[in-house]
Motif scaffolding. Structure first.
Motif, PDB file in Angstrom:
ATOM      1  N   PRO A  93      40.840  34.720  28.747  1.00  0.00           N
ATOM      2  CA  PRO A  93      41.723  35.887  29.109  1.00  0.00           C
ATOM      3  C   PRO A  93      42.908  35.514  30.060  1.00  0.00           C
ATOM      4  N   ARG A  94      43.888  36.544  29.932  1.00  0.00           N
ATOM      5  CA  ARG A  94      44.901  36.561  30.725  1.00  0.00           C
ATOM      6  C   ARG A  94      44.869  37.217  32.047  1.00  0.00           C
ATOM      7  N   ILE A  95      43.852  38.264  31.995  1.00  0.00           N
ATOM      8  CA  ILE A  95      43.542  39.157  33.167  1.00  0.00           C
ATOM      9  C   ILE A  95      42.149  39.175  33.267  1.00  0.00           C
ATOM     10  N   LEU A  96      41.873  39.438  34.583  1.00  0.00           N
ATOM     11  CA  LEU A  96      40.294  39.700  34.651  1.00  0.00           C
ATOM     12  C   LEU A  96      40.138  41.049  35.864  1.00  0.00           C
ATOM     13  N   TYR A  97      39.598  41.948  35.261  1.00  0.00           N
ATOM     14  CA  TYR A  97      39.379  43.247  35.992  1.00  0.00           C
ATOM     15  C   TYR A  97      37.990  43.505  36.406  1.00  0.00           C
ATOM     16  N   GLY A  98      37.507  43.829  37.802  1.00  0.00           N
ATOM     17  CA  GLY A  98      36.026  44.121  38.219  1.00  0.00           C
ATOM     18  C   GLY A  98      36.121  44.258  39.596  1.00  0.00           C
ATOM     19  N   TRP A  99      34.758  44.679  39.915  1.00  0.00           N
ATOM     20  CA  TRP A  99      34.370  44.865  41.419  1.00  0.00           C
ATOM     21  C   TRP A  99      34.533  43.600  42.198  1.00  0.00           C
ATOM     22  N   MET A 104      39.636  40.594  30.293  1.00  0.00           N
ATOM     23  CA  MET A 104      38.117  40.822  30.541  1.00  0.00           C
ATOM     24  C   MET A 104      37.793  42.046  31.690  1.00  0.00           C
ATOM     25  N   LEU A 105      36.942  43.005  30.997  1.00  0.00           N
ATOM     26  CA  LEU A 105      36.763  44.217  31.983  1.00  0.00           C
ATOM     27  C   LEU A 105      35.273  44.287  32.523  1.00  0.00           C
ATOM     28  N   MET A 106      35.038  44.573  33.672  1.00  0.00           N
ATOM     29  CA  MET A 106      33.533  44.708  33.966  1.00  0.00           C
ATOM     30  C   MET A 106      33.209  46.094  33.524  1.00  0.00           C
ATOM     31  N   LYS A 107      32.064  46.318  32.948  1.00  0.00           N
ATOM     32  CA  LYS A 107      31.364  47.570  32.784  1.00  0.00           C
ATOM     33  C   LYS A 107      30.255  47.743  33.349  1.00  0.00           C
ATOM     34  N   ILE A 108      29.709  49.015  33.755  1.00  0.00           N
ATOM     35  CA  ILE A 108      28.321  48.978  34.018  1.00  0.00           C
ATOM     36  C   ILE A 108      27.133  48.746  32.913  1.00  0.00           C
ATOM     37  N   THR A 162      38.564  46.155  41.937  1.00  0.00           N
ATOM     38  CA  THR A 162      38.572  47.792  41.987  1.00  0.00           C
ATOM     39  C   THR A 162      37.033  48.114  42.838  1.00  0.00           C
ATOM     40  N   ALA A 163      36.776  49.265  43.313  1.00  0.00           N
ATOM     41  CA  ALA A 163      35.609  49.937  43.740  1.00  0.00           C
ATOM     42  C   ALA A 163      35.250  49.422  45.194  1.00  0.00           C
ATOM     43  N   GLU A 164      35.713  48.236  45.772  1.00  0.00           N
ATOM     44  CA  GLU A 164      35.178  47.643  47.106  1.00  0.00           C
ATOM     45  C   GLU A 164      36.655  47.290  47.642  1.00  0.00           C
ATOM     46  N   THR A 165      36.455  47.267  48.941  1.00  0.00           N
ATOM     47  CA  THR A 165      37.738  46.982  49.808  1.00  0.00           C
ATOM     48  C   THR A 165      37.930  45.245  49.861  1.00  0.00           C
ATOM     49  N   LEU A 166      39.118  44.915  49.363  1.00  0.00           N
ATOM     50  CA  LEU A 166      39.385  43.776  49.029  1.00  0.00           C
ATOM     51  C   LEU A 166      39.976  43.026  50.627  1.00  0.00           C
ATOM     52  N   GLU A 167      39.100  42.185  51.074  1.00  0.00           N
ATOM     53  CA  GLU A 167      39.295  41.840  52.272  1.00  0.00           C
ATOM     54  C   GLU A 167      40.169  40.469  52.312  1.00  0.00           C
ATOM     55  N   ALA A 168      40.790  40.257  53.168  1.00  0.00           N
ATOM     56  CA  ALA A 168      41.832  39.260  53.291  1.00  0.00           C
ATOM     57  C   ALA A 168      41.064  37.743  52.923  1.00  0.00           C
ATOM     58  N   PRO A 169      40.145  37.497  53.325  1.00  0.00           N
ATOM     59  CA  PRO A 169      39.256  36.032  52.960  1.00  0.00           C
ATOM     60  C   PRO A 169      39.185  35.919  51.481  1.00  0.00           C
ATOM     61  N   THR A 170      38.407  37.019  50.903  1.00  0.00           N
ATOM     62  CA  THR A 170      38.195  37.085  49.493  1.00  0.00           C
ATOM     63  C   THR A 170      39.621  37.057  48.800  1.00  0.00           C
ATOM     64  N   ASP A 172      26.221  42.253  36.719  1.00  0.00           N
ATOM     65  CA  ASP A 172      25.304  41.265  37.436  1.00  0.00           C
ATOM     66  C   ASP A 172      25.137  40.166  36.551  1.00  0.00           C
ATOM     67  N   GLU A 173      26.183  39.860  35.864  1.00  0.00           N
ATOM     68  CA  GLU A 173      26.339  38.640  34.844  1.00  0.00           C
ATOM     69  C   GLU A 173      26.140  37.351  36.202  1.00  0.00           C
TER      70      GLU A 173
END
Length: 218
Positions: free
Chosen positions: A172-178, A135-139, A205-213, A157-158
């Motif tokens: 899905p096997r893999i999830l890709y998104g913000w 599953m891929l996040m799209k605008i 992608t698109a945003e910094t992945l902080e350790a807690p997240t 925004d879902e």
């Protein structure tokens, strides 16, 4: 793109830390030199800061370059486009505008092909193999992906509850998104004290992945 070059990119070579740093710094120097010579906006930015390309040689040196705000980039207009390329040969892209006025950027076709290869490489490192469902996040939430790819699109925004229902149905096997939408999904899953069936990897992608997240997604 040369097929051998494409194979080389997809192999994702493992470099020793020292070799990786050397490669990164070579690319930093090349990028800054290009910006200085061909992009009016960055030439002016560096000059106003009293910097020349030779003073930016390491990753740490990047901190010397003033930060550009979204407003700065929107006002720059054509001054942000590299003079090394013909404008009509570039591919225009628009951001979603979810945080304000959309930002238009331009990329050369070679980079567009390279970006697709890097995307596939990131998926491969995460364990994805062709034929697996993803599953891929799209605008554009209504975007349709080729059926043969076994990938399905979802919007940024879902609602987490609706997204979880789709995931439970599609498995899905893999999830890709913000990061933010995926963090909200993880929070919803935690609140329900459930798990996501079949999911083996999350790529952000698109945003910094902080350790807690990162821990939350894991």
């Amino acid at each position: 793109m040369n097929p051998l070059r494409a194979v080389s990119v997809l192999r994702a070579p493992r470099l020793a830390p020292a070799a990786l740093r050397q490669l990164q710094e070579q690319k930093v120097q090349r990028l800054v030199r290009h910006a200085w010579e061909h992009v009016p906006y960055y030439r002016r930015l560096l000059e106003d800061a009293g910097l020349e390309p030779d003073r930016i040689r390491t990753r740490e040196d990047l901190a010397r370059i003033p930060i550009s705000t979204r407003e700065n980039l929107q006002k720059a207009g054509d001054a942000l486009v590299s003079r090394a390329f013909r404008r009509d040969a570039l591919v225009a892209e628009r951001t979603s505008g979810s945080s304000g006025r959309p930002l238009v950027t331009y990329a050369d076709p070679h980079w567009e092909r390279m970006r697709r290869l890097l995307f596939l490489r990131a998926l491969a490192v995460a364990g994805y193999r062709p034929g697996q469902r993803g599953m891929l996040m799209k605008i554009d939430a209504g975007a349709r992906l080729p059926a043969w790819s076994r990938w399905h699109a979802f919007g940024h925004d879902e609602a987490p509850a609706a997204l979880l229902r789709r995931i439970e149905r599609l498995r899905p096997r893999i999830l890709y998104g913000w990061v933010t939408p995926l963090r909200r999904l993880a929070e919803h899953v935690s609140e329900r004290e459930t798990h996501v069936p079949g999911l083996r990897a999350v790529v952000t992608t698109a945003e910094t992945l902080e350790a807690p997240t990162r821990r939350q997604l894991e």
